[in-house]
Design an enzyme around this catalytic site. Sequence first.
Site, PDB file in Angstrom:
ATOM      1  NE  ARG A 298     -87.778 134.279 -36.955  1.00 50.38           N
ATOM      2  CZ  ARG A 298     -87.735 134.968 -38.095  1.00 50.38           C
ATOM      3  NH1 ARG A 298     -88.830 135.185 -38.781  1.00 50.38           N
ATOM      4  NH2 ARG A 298     -86.579 135.434 -38.542  1.00 50.38           N
TER       5      ARG A 298
ATOM      6  CE  LYS B 179     -89.769 139.062 -45.196  1.00 48.45           C
ATOM      7  NZ  LYS B 179     -89.703 137.966 -44.220  1.00 48.45           N
TER       8      LYS B 179
ATOM      9  N   PRO C 262     -82.991 137.682 -46.315  1.00 50.56           N
ATOM     10  CG  PRO C 262     -82.160 137.337 -48.450  1.00 50.56           C
ATOM     11  CD  PRO C 262     -82.624 136.605 -47.229  1.00 50.56           C
ATOM     12  CD  GLU C 263     -85.938 141.339 -42.246  1.00 54.71           C
ATOM     13  OE1 GLU C 263     -86.528 142.400 -41.987  1.00 54.71           O
ATOM     14  OE2 GLU C 263     -85.365 140.663 -41.377  1.00 54.71           O
TER      15      GLU C 263
END
Length: 282
Positions: free
Chosen positions: A264, A57, A2-3
């Site tokens: 990433r 976040k 979740p961002e």
Amino acid sequence: MPELPEVETVCRSLSDQIVGRKIQRVTIRRRGIIHGPAQPHHLLVGNTISEIRRHGKQMALIGKNAPHACVCVHLGMTGALVCRQSKRQVAHDRHCHVIWHLGQESNLVFRDPRRFGGIWTLASFAKLEKSRWASLGPDALQITPTKLRKQLANTARPIKAALLDQNVLAGLGNIYVDELLFNCHLHPANPACLLPFDQLQSLVTKMRRLLPRAIAKGGSSTRDYVDGRGRMGHFQLYHRVYGRAKQPCRRCQTTLLHTKIAGRTTVFCPKCQRYPTPTKKY
Ligand SMILES: [Zn+2]
């Protein structure tokens, strides 16, 4: 993970369900996910939730009465903070680690299968701002171009890596950095400190469009993310690059490439996103 748009959606969807409600008791099934003292009053038992705040976040449940008036929640990778209306929904769910009982069979549940998230107990919201949230960069919805220039001035890291760093800018993760850089026509490997000011202005403008659009769609449910009512988001249907490696660019039809930056997976269009960028040093 979740961002900002997902966490903001959780805060908004919980607001009318828990703000103003008194916490009757708490059940802790896994003590290890709580950082700080964990007596019932540290987890707001007997207190009434007056407000939910967010920075980047992370979110904070703020109690009306001091002491022990703040609980900070970080959803990590697979965490969810969700209201459940029946005991049966939580009884056999082994991923429900903390359950706040709000009365009338209504519960607020922190569940987190992979347990990268956590809960921090603090005496007040001011203490949270001075400790855990003090090291975070400005919130992605609040930052100005001038402040962003200051945050990026001393880092030659790729812009992708810098924007992922929560101490530089709080709120963006892999999804929204990839989407934002595509919207800005910026190659993710461009050195952060060399971006000219007009590109930073454009980046902030586009970020202020992208994030509210994602919030309006309830965030992106690329894995198991749900909001405070257990509903999935729909913004994943509108992603232009994230999760679309080897598919055609929606702007120019060139095949999207993927690479690794800051460990990433990064997806970008080699035609739309230029490298190197004009390097006018300010
Ligand atoms: Zn393209």
